[in-house]
Motif scaffolding. Structure first.
Motif, PDB file in Angstrom:
ATOM      1  N   ASP A 179      15.641  50.704 -62.369  1.00  0.00           N
ATOM      2  CA  ASP A 179      14.686  50.989 -63.439  1.00  0.00           C
ATOM      3  C   ASP A 179      13.713  49.822 -63.610  1.00  0.00           C
ATOM      4  O   ASP A 179      14.039  48.690 -63.256  1.00  0.00           O
ATOM      5  CB  ASP A 179      15.476  51.184 -64.749  1.00  0.00           C
ATOM      6  CG  ASP A 179      14.742  52.043 -65.769  1.00  0.00           C
ATOM      7  OD1 ASP A 179      13.557  52.375 -65.556  1.00  0.00           O
ATOM      8  OD2 ASP A 179      15.364  52.378 -66.794  1.00  0.00           O
ATOM      9  N   ASP A 180      12.546  50.124 -64.163  1.00  0.00           N
ATOM     10  CA  ASP A 180      11.538  49.098 -64.482  1.00  0.00           C
ATOM     11  C   ASP A 180      11.221  48.244 -63.256  1.00  0.00           C
ATOM     12  O   ASP A 180      11.062  47.032 -63.355  1.00  0.00           O
ATOM     13  CB  ASP A 180      12.017  48.196 -65.631  1.00  0.00           C
ATOM     14  CG  ASP A 180      12.313  48.999 -66.897  1.00  0.00           C
ATOM     15  OD1 ASP A 180      11.863  50.143 -66.989  1.00  0.00           O
ATOM     16  OD2 ASP A 180      12.990  48.458 -67.785  1.00  0.00           O
ATOM     17  N   PHE A 181      11.160  48.897 -62.090  1.00  0.00           N
ATOM     18  CA  PHE A 181      10.941  48.131 -60.869  1.00  0.00           C
ATOM     19  C   PHE A 181       9.538  47.537 -60.831  1.00  0.00           C
ATOM     20  O   PHE A 181       8.566  48.177 -61.229  1.00  0.00           O
ATOM     21  CB  PHE A 181      11.155  48.988 -59.610  1.00  0.00           C
ATOM     22  CG  PHE A 181      10.952  48.188 -58.364  1.00  0.00           C
ATOM     23  CD1 PHE A 181      11.947  47.346 -57.898  1.00  0.00           C
ATOM     24  CD2 PHE A 181       9.730  48.213 -57.700  1.00  0.00           C
ATOM     25  CE1 PHE A 181      11.749  46.546 -56.781  1.00  0.00           C
ATOM     26  CE2 PHE A 181       9.521  47.425 -56.574  1.00  0.00           C
ATOM     27  CZ  PHE A 181      10.534  46.589 -56.121  1.00  0.00           C
ATOM     28  N   ILE A 201       9.185  52.983 -60.777  1.00  0.00           N
ATOM     29  CA  ILE A 201       8.109  52.016 -60.939  1.00  0.00           C
ATOM     30  C   ILE A 201       7.820  51.827 -62.423  1.00  0.00           C
ATOM     31  O   ILE A 201       7.662  52.808 -63.162  1.00  0.00           O
ATOM     32  CB  ILE A 201       6.850  52.501 -60.200  1.00  0.00           C
ATOM     33  CG1 ILE A 201       7.157  52.621 -58.698  1.00  0.00           C
ATOM     34  CG2 ILE A 201       5.679  51.559 -60.443  1.00  0.00           C
ATOM     35  CD1 ILE A 201       6.035  53.257 -57.911  1.00  0.00           C
ATOM     36  N   ASP A 202       7.780  50.592 -62.839  1.00  0.00           N
ATOM     37  CA  ASP A 202       7.610  50.303 -64.261  1.00  0.00           C
ATOM     38  C   ASP A 202       6.310  50.886 -64.815  1.00  0.00           C
ATOM     39  O   ASP A 202       5.284  50.963 -64.134  1.00  0.00           O
ATOM     40  CB  ASP A 202       7.641  48.790 -64.502  1.00  0.00           C
ATOM     41  CG  ASP A 202       7.746  48.478 -65.987  1.00  0.00           C
ATOM     42  OD1 ASP A 202       8.800  48.757 -66.564  1.00  0.00           O
ATOM     43  OD2 ASP A 202       6.734  47.993 -66.557  1.00  0.00           O
ATOM     44  N   ARG A 203       6.411  51.258 -66.082  1.00  0.00           N
ATOM     45  CA  ARG A 203       5.290  51.884 -66.791  1.00  0.00           C
ATOM     46  C   ARG A 203       4.024  51.032 -66.772  1.00  0.00           C
ATOM     47  O   ARG A 203       2.915  51.558 -66.796  1.00  0.00           O
ATOM     48  CB  ARG A 203       5.730  52.133 -68.230  1.00  0.00           C
ATOM     49  CG  ARG A 203       4.927  53.116 -68.957  1.00  0.00           C
ATOM     50  CD  ARG A 203       5.674  53.576 -70.186  1.00  0.00           C
ATOM     51  NE  ARG A 203       5.590  52.619 -71.271  1.00  0.00           N
ATOM     52  CZ  ARG A 203       6.554  52.420 -72.169  1.00  0.00           C
ATOM     53  NH1 ARG A 203       7.673  53.071 -72.084  1.00  0.00           N
ATOM     54  NH2 ARG A 203       6.388  51.560 -73.144  1.00  0.00           N
ATOM     55  N   ALA A 235       7.693  57.514 -60.793  1.00  0.00           N
ATOM     56  CA  ALA A 235       6.778  56.725 -61.625  1.00  0.00           C
ATOM     57  C   ALA A 235       7.044  57.097 -63.071  1.00  0.00           C
ATOM     58  O   ALA A 235       7.128  58.280 -63.413  1.00  0.00           O
ATOM     59  CB  ALA A 235       5.333  57.015 -61.263  1.00  0.00           C
ATOM     60  N   GLU A 236       7.193  56.098 -63.926  1.00  0.00           N
ATOM     61  CA  GLU A 236       7.414  56.383 -65.342  1.00  0.00           C
ATOM     62  C   GLU A 236       6.142  56.131 -66.140  1.00  0.00           C
ATOM     63  O   GLU A 236       5.241  55.438 -65.679  1.00  0.00           O
ATOM     64  CB  GLU A 236       8.608  55.575 -65.899  1.00  0.00           C
ATOM     65  CG  GLU A 236       8.441  54.074 -65.864  1.00  0.00           C
ATOM     66  CD  GLU A 236       9.633  53.308 -66.476  1.00  0.00           C
ATOM     67  OE1 GLU A 236      10.734  53.835 -66.608  1.00  0.00           O
ATOM     68  OE2 GLU A 236       9.417  52.127 -66.819  1.00  0.00           O
ATOM     69  N   GLY A 237       6.042  56.746 -67.292  1.00  0.00           N
ATOM     70  CA  GLY A 237       4.907  56.509 -68.183  1.00  0.00           C
ATOM     71  C   GLY A 237       3.615  57.176 -67.747  1.00  0.00           C
ATOM     72  O   GLY A 237       2.526  56.703 -68.054  1.00  0.00           O
TER      73      GLY A 237
HETATM   74 MG    MG Z   1      10.583  50.779 -68.917  1.00  0.00          MG
END
Ligand code: MG
Ligand code: C2E
Ligand code: MG
Ligand code: MG
Length: 291
Positions: A179-181, A201-203, A235-237
């Motif tokens: 997470d949060d890479f 991939i981090d936001r 991909a997050e966010g």
């Molecule tokens: Mg995060």
């Protein structure tokens, strides 16, 4: 305000817009009660497979529903919980609830990959793999549908131990995501020492994408390197159509973000979309119209 509250206070900013300057000890006590009273709720946010546009997974995110202060988001209480041992029963509670939910959806005919965040403290517990094994057995959850999200920071804290624990978890059949890479400065090839299947991939990187033709080459580079290492990339966010277009064009596998859905209670989760197999563009238009 947090900064006026001094070092021994945390500010709980709830949905009722009241700032609550409370000491960590008070928050901890309230949180302990919340856990006992089942005032911690688990919301689910969809993960969409870019090539099929189907919802293929859900990330569990916990919410504290306080009778007086409303819904308190995790960044106000997870750090407090992490500073004490309280994070251990919280993580265990979340893990069990998520496995129960996943097993229920599976019984209803929906294969949903369930992702759970694991705190660093929980991950470092020598009996963590045993806990996971026990919960899987007791809830009859399919291990292949459980994904544990470990932050890059947690994985890098004690690399030898992480390799050992992750190997044990893999042997149970669960999936591992980093997470949060990207914010922890570890190289992807280094991470290949860990038996992981996915990087998220981090936001902050997603937020940097302004258009489908992105100026910043980093995120495209991360995706292509991850793909060359056979990793699943999430991909997050993701909030805008431009970000989605860029990520899909750059072969990002899965998308998570407000563009497709905020975290919601399980009863509001769109299970129907799992079955849909419309044309990718058609489904995309449909989602977009929802925006
Ligand atoms: Mg995060
Ligand atoms: P995370 O695991 O990186 O989770 C993603 C966070 O990004 C979630 O915040 C999610 O609501 C938010 N998010 C998703 N899509 C978007 C978007 O398009 N735009 C924006 N601005 N935000 C988006 P949330 O729910 O507040 O959780 C924050 C963090 O708290 C999580 O980060 C995770 O580290 C931690 N957390 C949440 N639930 C748990 C839990 O059950 N156990 C543990 N140990 N940690 C948890
Ligand atoms: Mg996560
Ligand atoms: Mg994350």
């Amino acid at each position: 305000r947090a900064k006026d509250a001094g070092r021994n206070q945390v500010c709980v900013h709830s949905t009722t817009e009241t700032d609550l300057p409370l000491t960590p000890l008070i928050v901890e006590t309230m949180l302990r009660n919340a856990l006992n009273n089942h005032d911690l709720e688990i919301y689910y946010q969809p993960k969409i497979q870019a090539k099929s546009m189907q919802v293929i997974g859900a990330e569990a995110l916990c919410r504290w529903r306080h009778p007086e202060y409303g819904e308190i988001p995790p960044h106000h209480f997870i750090p407090v919980a992490e500073a004490s041992d309280l994070i251990l029963p919280i993580d265990a509670y979340v893990l069990r609830s998520v496995c129960e939910q996943g097993a229920r959806w599976l019984a209803d005919g929906y294969r949903v990959r369930m992702s759970v965040n694991v705190s660093s403290r929980q991950f470092m517990q020598p009996d963590f793999p045993d806990l996971v094994r026990r919960i899987l057995r007791e809830t009859k959850m399919d291990p292949n549908l459980l994904e544990l999200e470990i932050t890059e920071r947690t994985a890098m804290q004690d690399v030898d131990n992480a390799v050992h624990v992750l190997t044990e978890l893999r042997n149970l059949g669960v999936r591992i995501a980093i997470d949060d890479f990207g914010i922890g400065y570890s190289s992807l090839s280094y991470l290949m020492r860990f038996p992981v299947q996915t990087i998220k991939i981090d936001r902050s990187f997603t937020a940097g994408i302004q258009s489908a033709v992105n100026q910043n080459p980093i995120i495209g580079a991360i995706i292509s390197l991850a793909k060359s290492l056979n990793l699943n990339v999430v991909a997050e966010g993701v909030e805008t159509v431009q970000q989605f277009d860029f990520l899909r064009d750059n072969k990002c596998d899965e998308i998570q973000g407000y563009l497709f859905g905020k975290p919601v209670p399980p009863t509001s989760f769109r299970l129907t979309s799992f079955e849909a197999s419309p044309q990718p563009r058609g489904a995309y238009a449909l989602w977009r119209d929802h925006d």
